[in-house]
Write a protein that holds these residues in place. Structure first.
Motif, PDB file in Angstrom:
ATOM      1  N   GLY A  77       0.757  -1.236   0.000  1.00 41.84           N
ATOM      2  CA  GLY A  77       0.000   0.000   0.000  1.00 41.84           C
ATOM      3  C   GLY A  77       0.788   1.287   0.000  1.00 41.84           C
ATOM      4  N   LYS A  78       2.129   1.228  -0.130  1.00 44.35           N
ATOM      5  CA  LYS A  78       2.937   2.436  -0.046  1.00 44.35           C
ATOM      6  C   LYS A  78       3.503   2.888  -1.394  1.00 44.35           C
ATOM      7  CE  LYS A  78       2.392   2.576   4.414  1.00 44.35           C
ATOM      8  NZ  LYS A  78       1.538   3.617   5.023  1.00 44.35           N
ATOM      9  N   GLY A  79       3.201   2.142  -2.456  1.00 42.36           N
ATOM     10  CA  GLY A  79       3.582   2.609  -3.781  1.00 42.36           C
ATOM     11  C   GLY A  79       4.868   2.076  -4.351  1.00 42.36           C
ATOM     12  N   GLY A  80       5.532   1.115  -3.680  1.00 42.78           N
ATOM     13  CA  GLY A  80       6.764   0.560  -4.219  1.00 42.78           C
ATOM     14  C   GLY A  80       7.337  -0.478  -3.281  1.00 42.78           C
ATOM     15  N   PHE A  81       8.237  -1.315  -3.812  1.00 43.29           N
ATOM     16  CA  PHE A  81       8.817  -2.379  -2.989  1.00 43.29           C
ATOM     17  C   PHE A  81       9.521  -1.809  -1.761  1.00 43.29           C
ATOM     18  CE2 PHE A  81      12.289  -5.113  -1.675  1.00 43.29           C
ATOM     19  CZ  PHE A  81      11.678  -6.349  -1.581  1.00 43.29           C
ATOM     20  N   TRP A  82      10.415  -0.816  -1.961  1.00 39.87           N
ATOM     21  CA  TRP A  82      11.127  -0.256  -0.819  1.00 39.87           C
ATOM     22  C   TRP A  82      10.253   0.674   0.021  1.00 39.87           C
ATOM     23  CZ3 TRP A  82      14.705  -2.967   0.978  1.00 39.87           C
ATOM     24  CH2 TRP A  82      15.589  -3.673   0.144  1.00 39.87           C
ATOM     25  N   PRO A  83       9.371   1.499  -0.565  1.00 38.76           N
ATOM     26  CA  PRO A  83       8.434   2.239   0.285  1.00 38.76           C
ATOM     27  C   PRO A  83       7.579   1.321   1.156  1.00 38.76           C
ATOM     28  CG  PRO A  83       8.530   3.268  -1.856  1.00 38.76           C
ATOM     29  CD  PRO A  83       9.348   1.994  -1.966  1.00 38.76           C
ATOM     30  N   ASP A  84       7.206   0.151   0.637  1.00 37.94           N
ATOM     31  CA  ASP A  84       6.457  -0.814   1.453  1.00 37.94           C
ATOM     32  C   ASP A  84       7.260  -1.279   2.663  1.00 37.94           C
ATOM     33  OD1 ASP A  84       4.205  -0.775  -0.133  1.00 37.94           O
ATOM     34  OD2 ASP A  84       4.674  -2.639  -1.193  1.00 37.94           O
ATOM     35  N   ARG A  85       8.571  -1.102   2.609  1.00 37.04           N
ATOM     36  CA  ARG A  85       9.446  -1.565   3.685  1.00 37.04           C
ATOM     37  C   ARG A  85      10.097  -0.425   4.447  1.00 37.04           C
ATOM     38  NH1 ARG A  85       8.282  -4.892   0.035  1.00 37.04           N
ATOM     39  NH2 ARG A  85       8.286  -7.151   0.394  1.00 37.04           N
ATOM     40  N   GLY A  86       9.466   0.757   4.382  1.00 35.36           N
ATOM     41  CA  GLY A  86       9.876   1.860   5.216  1.00 35.36           C
ATOM     42  C   GLY A  86      10.518   3.037   4.533  1.00 35.36           C
ATOM     43  N   TYR A  87      10.923   2.889   3.275  1.00 34.70           N
ATOM     44  CA  TYR A  87      11.502   4.015   2.559  1.00 34.70           C
ATOM     45  C   TYR A  87      10.400   4.996   2.160  1.00 34.70           C
ATOM     46  CZ  TYR A  87      16.118   1.850   1.918  1.00 34.70           C
ATOM     47  OH  TYR A  87      17.349   1.325   2.100  1.00 34.70           O
ATOM     48  N   GLU A  88      10.794   6.220   1.844  1.00 40.11           N
ATOM     49  CA  GLU A  88       9.820   7.214   1.404  1.00 40.11           C
ATOM     50  C   GLU A  88       9.452   6.985  -0.052  1.00 40.11           C
ATOM     51  OE1 GLU A  88       8.147   9.176   3.213  1.00 40.11           O
ATOM     52  OE2 GLU A  88       9.248   8.738   5.054  1.00 40.11           O
ATOM     53  N   TRP A  89       8.179   7.226  -0.370  1.00 38.50           N
ATOM     54  CA  TRP A  89       7.717   7.035  -1.737  1.00 38.50           C
ATOM     55  C   TRP A  89       8.350   8.064  -2.656  1.00 38.50           C
ATOM     56  CZ3 TRP A  89       4.565  10.484  -4.620  1.00 38.50           C
ATOM     57  CH2 TRP A  89       4.200   9.987  -5.881  1.00 38.50           C
ATOM     58  N   TYR A  90       8.432   9.320  -2.219  1.00 40.41           N
ATOM     59  CA  TYR A  90       9.064  10.348  -3.035  1.00 40.41           C
ATOM     60  C   TYR A  90      10.501  10.510  -2.586  1.00 40.41           C
ATOM     61  CZ  TYR A  90       9.921  14.575  -5.646  1.00 40.41           C
ATOM     62  OH  TYR A  90      10.440  15.483  -6.525  1.00 40.41           O
ATOM     63  N   ALA A  91      11.440  10.240  -3.485  1.00 39.10           N
ATOM     64  CA  ALA A  91      12.866  10.216  -3.132  1.00 39.10           C
ATOM     65  C   ALA A  91      13.627  11.258  -3.940  1.00 39.10           C
ATOM     66  CB  ALA A  91      13.444   8.832  -3.375  1.00 39.10           C
ATOM     67  N   GLY A  92      13.111  12.475  -3.978  1.00 38.66           N
ATOM     68  CA  GLY A  92      13.698  13.534  -4.789  1.00 38.66           C
ATOM     69  C   GLY A  92      15.075  13.954  -4.312  1.00 38.66           C
ATOM     70  N   ILE A  93      15.905  14.397  -5.256  1.00 38.62           N
ATOM     71  CA  ILE A  93      17.244  14.918  -4.945  1.00 38.62           C
ATOM     72  C   ILE A  93      17.436  16.260  -5.620  1.00 38.62           C
ATOM     73  CG2 ILE A  93      18.339  12.716  -4.489  1.00 38.62           C
ATOM     74  CD1 ILE A  93      19.296  12.644  -7.367  1.00 38.62           C
TER      75      ILE A  93
END
Length: 264
Positions: free
Chosen positions: A248-264
């Motif tokens: 439900g968080k929008g991605g494999f790593w966001p599902d595991r605690g990373y942020e969905w938006y990873a802007g730099i």
């Protein structure tokens, strides 16, 4: 999504913030993304930066460009990270034929679903860009990418008005989780999907993508961190919501605690 922080003169940019904070993570970095996903201090770090970055980049305009480099800046080695090759019979069969039978499916909230071969993608107008890949593990590399813009592909399919996100379903299983969420996927909003530097890359440094780098097709969304650059893309789904996918968080790593938006 994390709280939105308004920019103030006392706050620093995400790239500098990450660089300063990474020094305190020490040996955690050596284990790669899977170890980082278990580190509370790292997840707190990402969470504290995401809202500010998302708001700032949207205020600056959807078409602000990531820096591009010259051929003289290319890294001598572009690291293969994470999955080395998808471990499925389907992918092995595609690989054996040089991906001649592979097709990219574009569906969901589109007017006309598409099934595109590599030849179809190569026949579209191509964009070549030399950009820097920044990984959350602390390394970066500069590579030359080539492929059609995602925007051109989505225009061919026709975007329905309700669509808000593009979801990239991939061939690799990073882990086979008991809840069935181990297949890799990622997503971006349509602002990034139609950004001129967001491409579906099939070449790296003037060569077809290697298996390690995501053959036959990977996403390049240049204003975000490395874990958003989905490899082994098999399907692009347009949708109006992300909470029904994976955890439900929008991605494999966001599902595991990373942020969905990873802007730099």
């Amino acid at each position: 999504m994390s709280r939105i922080l308004l920019p103030t003169p006392k706050r620093i940019g995400r790239r500098k913030f990450l660089g300063l904070s990474m020094a305190g993570l020490g040996a955690t970095l050596l284990g790669g993304c899977d170890r980082l996903s278990e580190a509370p201090q790292f997840l707190d770090l990402l969470g504290s930066a995401e809202g500010l970055t998302y708001r700032m980049q949207r205020l600056l305009g959807g078409n602000a460009l990531a820096r591009e480099f010259s051929a003289a800046d290319l890294s001598p080695d572009f690291k293969v990270n994470g999955t080395q090759a998808p471990d499925t019979p389907e992918y092995a069969a595609f690989q054996e034929t040089g991906f001649a039978n592979w097709r990219l499916r574009v569906d969901g909230l589109v007017v006309k679903p598409l099934d595109l071969s590599l030849a179809d993608l190569r026949a579209l107008p191509q964009r070549t860009q030399i950009t820097r890949h920044d990984c959350v593990e602390g390394w970066s590399a500069i590579g030359k990418w080539q492929g059609p813009t995602l925007g051109d592909v989505l225009k061919s399919a026709g975007v329905q008005p309700a669509a808000r996100f593009a979801v990239f379903h991939c061939a690799d299983f990073y882990e086979r989780a008991a809840d069935g969420t181990g297949q890799y996927y990622e997503s971006i909003d349509l602002i990034d999907a139609f950004h001129p530097q967001t491409i579906l890359a099939h070449r790296l440094n003037d060569e077809p993508l290697s298996v390690g780098h995501g053959a036959p097709l990977r996403l390049r969304v240049e204003r975000q961190l490395g874990y958003k650059q989905a490899r082994y893309v098999m399907r692009i789904e347009l949708t109006d919501r992300l909470d029904l996918l994976g955890r439900g968080k929008g991605g494999f790593w966001p599902d595991r605690g990373y942020e969905w938006y990873a802007g730099i």
